[in-house]
Design a protein around this motif. Structure first.
Motif, PDB file in Angstrom:
ATOM      1  N   ILE A  89     -18.965  28.331 -10.937  1.00 48.38           N
ATOM      2  CA  ILE A  89     -18.242  29.576 -10.571  1.00 48.38           C
ATOM      3  C   ILE A  89     -17.138  29.246  -9.441  1.00 48.38           C
ATOM      4  N   ASN A  90     -17.621  28.414  -8.591  1.00 46.63           N
ATOM      5  CA  ASN A  90     -16.259  28.097  -7.130  1.00 46.63           C
ATOM      6  C   ASN A  90     -15.189  27.503  -8.154  1.00 46.63           C
ATOM      7  N   LEU A  91     -15.586  26.602  -8.988  1.00 43.50           N
ATOM      8  CA  LEU A  91     -14.474  26.005  -9.624  1.00 43.50           C
ATOM      9  C   LEU A  91     -13.646  26.958 -10.807  1.00 43.50           C
ATOM     10  N   ALA A  92     -14.149  27.817 -11.089  1.00 42.61           N
ATOM     11  CA  ALA A  92     -13.631  28.850 -11.918  1.00 42.61           C
ATOM     12  C   ALA A  92     -12.675  29.650 -10.993  1.00 42.61           C
ATOM     13  N   LEU A  93     -13.355  30.095  -9.888  1.00 47.64           N
ATOM     14  CA  LEU A  93     -12.730  31.055  -8.690  1.00 47.64           C
ATOM     15  C   LEU A  93     -11.337  30.357  -8.331  1.00 47.64           C
ATOM     16  N   ASN A  94     -11.564  28.842  -7.998  1.00 46.43           N
ATOM     17  CA  ASN A  94     -10.457  28.177  -7.261  1.00 46.43           C
ATOM     18  C   ASN A  94      -9.347  27.919  -8.559  1.00 46.43           C
ATOM     19  N   PHE A  95      -9.524  27.795  -9.866  1.00 42.38           N
ATOM     20  CA  PHE A  95      -8.705  27.531 -10.631  1.00 42.38           C
ATOM     21  C   PHE A  95      -8.140  28.707 -11.067  1.00 42.38           C
ATOM     22  N   GLY A  96      -8.635  29.985 -11.045  1.00 43.33           N
ATOM     23  CA  GLY A  96      -8.059  31.333 -11.146  1.00 43.33           C
ATOM     24  C   GLY A  96      -6.887  31.715 -10.003  1.00 43.33           C
ATOM     25  N   ARG A  97      -7.357  31.185  -8.823  1.00 40.37           N
ATOM     26  CA  ARG A  97      -6.591  31.562  -7.548  1.00 40.37           C
ATOM     27  C   ARG A  97      -5.410  30.593  -7.580  1.00 40.37           C
ATOM     28  N   ALA A  98      -5.681  29.298  -8.223  1.00 40.15           N
ATOM     29  CA  ALA A  98      -4.402  28.383  -8.162  1.00 40.15           C
ATOM     30  C   ALA A  98      -3.479  28.954  -9.381  1.00 40.15           C
ATOM     31  N   LEU A  99      -4.085  29.166 -10.216  1.00 34.97           N
ATOM     32  CA  LEU A  99      -3.132  29.668 -11.353  1.00 34.97           C
ATOM     33  C   LEU A  99      -2.439  31.026 -10.816  1.00 34.97           C
ATOM     34  N   SER A 100      -3.005  31.777 -10.325  1.00 37.38           N
ATOM     35  CA  SER A 100      -2.161  33.141  -9.753  1.00 37.38           C
ATOM     36  C   SER A 100      -1.196  32.788  -8.800  1.00 37.38           C
ATOM     37  N   ASP A 101      -1.595  31.912  -7.917  1.00 40.82           N
ATOM     38  CA  ASP A 101      -0.801  31.541  -6.583  1.00 40.82           C
ATOM     39  C   ASP A 101       0.613  30.753  -7.208  1.00 40.82           C
ATOM     40  N   ASN A 102       0.231  29.925  -8.303  1.00 40.49           N
ATOM     41  CA  ASN A 102       1.427  29.051  -8.770  1.00 40.49           C
ATOM     42  C   ASN A 102       2.107  29.860  -9.814  1.00 40.49           C
ATOM     43  N   ARG A 103       1.779  30.696 -10.409  1.00 34.97           N
ATOM     44  CA  ARG A 103       2.566  31.588 -11.280  1.00 34.97           C
ATOM     45  C   ARG A 103       2.895  32.823 -10.779  1.00 34.97           C
ATOM     46  N   VAL A 104       2.575  33.390  -9.707  1.00 39.04           N
ATOM     47  CA  VAL A 104       2.980  34.675  -9.369  1.00 39.04           C
ATOM     48  C   VAL A 104       4.279  34.561  -8.540  1.00 39.04           C
ATOM     49  N   TRP A 105       4.399  33.902  -7.627  1.00 40.55           N
ATOM     50  CA  TRP A 105       5.566  33.794  -7.028  1.00 40.55           C
ATOM     51  C   TRP A 105       6.857  33.596  -7.794  1.00 40.55           C
ATOM     52  N   TYR A 106       6.919  32.721  -8.750  1.00 40.06           N
ATOM     53  CA  TYR A 106       7.841  32.667  -9.684  1.00 40.06           C
ATOM     54  C   TYR A 106       8.176  33.875 -10.545  1.00 40.06           C
ATOM     55  N   ASN A 107       7.314  34.436 -10.934  1.00 36.80           N
ATOM     56  CA  ASN A 107       7.503  35.601 -11.677  1.00 36.80           C
ATOM     57  C   ASN A 107       8.003  36.798 -10.753  1.00 36.80           C
ATOM     58  N   LEU A 108       7.482  36.804  -9.731  1.00 31.05           N
ATOM     59  CA  LEU A 108       7.994  37.957  -8.902  1.00 31.05           C
ATOM     60  C   LEU A 108       9.614  37.816  -8.444  1.00 31.05           C
ATOM     61  N   ILE A 109      10.013  36.397  -8.342  1.00 32.83           N
ATOM     62  CA  ILE A 109      11.347  36.211  -8.417  1.00 32.83           C
ATOM     63  C   ILE A 109      12.135  36.593  -9.631  1.00 32.83           C
TER      64      ILE A 109
END
Length: 341
Positions: A89-109
């Protein structure tokens, strides 16, 4: 010409839409230009929120297994299974957080760049006589500032929306648990959170008025010194009339003025950090005191003690973060008003 309007509201073309209207407007723009960013933001909200109290809940089940009095072999088997489940569960949560953090900033730009294109297209379609009017130039300049920054304006509102919603989600999840524990703890945490927030806003206001606003003259002098000392047109006169020492002295005066203001800035935020640490100690003391009382009066188990401690700390942290982000969110909403106007 735009400087004739010192405040947005002074411009007859300015409109105020309000936080809710601007929030809906920004969400529509995100959906229009990058629909996937809505999913990525939601993913980040859930993952970041759950991770803030996940290990506290995990600790509860570890202690429960230890206290069951199982045989050594059975205890190891149960703990191993629990660790595998929690680790997954922790691995899935960290993967989801990493995916969001690394994709969101670029898409917001990308969303902001599309809105910047909208602004340019709007200016290009205005009738020529309008682009010479002071009120039009003023509102166009404000719209430009609302789309030219990553941390303010339209993109700032998108980023702050994500942070505020993460804190709000954490508050909703942890509120019910703390309410079960003791409603008075929630009242105390809310009061302390509000006091910290009010002090934070005061520091921000004083910092702006006493440091950054008053530093503007020094900044202009420094920019002027940089310009004339690096401009070839002035190089001959500076050397011919021996102005190097004079200009160096002027630069030292500017530096001294800047350092004095930065000392005020440092002292302000030192005081803020000191107050925050005091508040943190008080909050932690209240949480532990409430839990100790619950252990003796409500027969709260050690495992539940661990879980409620994690949830209460997550609640207090999310509350303060939400209040601070909401204040910044209101400011960004005003800048979105400029863009929409």
């Amino acid at each position: 010409m735009g400087s004739e309007y010192k405040e947005s509201k002074d411009n007859p073309l300015h409109r105020e839409y309000g936080i809710w209207s601007n929030t809906v407007y920004i969400l529509k723009k995100m959906w229009e230009y990058k629909p996937c960013v809505i999913f990525l933001v939601f993913l980040g909200i859930v993952c970041n929120s759950v991770l803030s109290y996940f290990w506290g809940i995990f600790g509860k089940y570890v202690i429960d297994i230890i206290q069951l009095g199982l045989s050594r072999q059975e205890g190891i088997r149960q703990l191993t299974r629990l660790m595998l489940i929690a680790g997954s569960i922790n691995l899935a949560l960290n993967f989801g957080r990493a995916l969001s953090d690394n994709r969101v900033w670029y898409n917001l730009i990308l969303v902001r760049m599309n809105m910047l294109t909208e602004r340019i297209a709007k200016v290009l379609t205005l009738r020529f006589e309008l682009v010479e009017r002071p009120d039009v130039l003023d509102i166009a300049d404000r719209a430009m500032r609302a789309t030219n920054s990553n941390n303010n304006g339209v993109e700032g509102m998108m980023r702050l929306m994500r942070q505020a919603l993460t804190s709000a989600f954490t508050l909703l999840v942890t509120f019910a648990a703390i309410l079960i524990l003791d409603y008075r703890l929630i009242i105390a945490l809310i009061i302390l959170g509000l006091l910290q927030f009010l002090y934070y806003r005061k520091i921000v206001r004083v910092d702006k008025e006493e440091v950054w606003d008053k530093m503007s003259p020094a900044s202009r002098k420094s920019e002027y010194m940089t310009r004339i000392t690096q401009d070839f047109d002035f190089a001959k006169d500076i050397r011919l009339f021996g102005l190097s020492d004079f200009l160096s002295g002027k630069q030292e005066e500017v530096n001294k003025e800047t350092i004095e203001k930065m000392d005020i800035h440092r002292d302000l935020w030192y005081k803020h950090a000191f107050v925050v640490q005091i508040a943190y100690v008080i909050i932690k003391g209240l949480i532990y005191a409430t839990l100790f009382v619950a252990v003796f009066k409500k027969n709260l188990s050690i495992s539940d003690f661990t879980m409620f401690l994690s949830l209460a700390m997550a609640f207090s942290s999310a509350l303060l973060n939400f209040l601070q982000r909401f204040g910044d969110y209101k400011k960004a909403s005003l800048e979105v008003d400029d863009f929409r106007s």
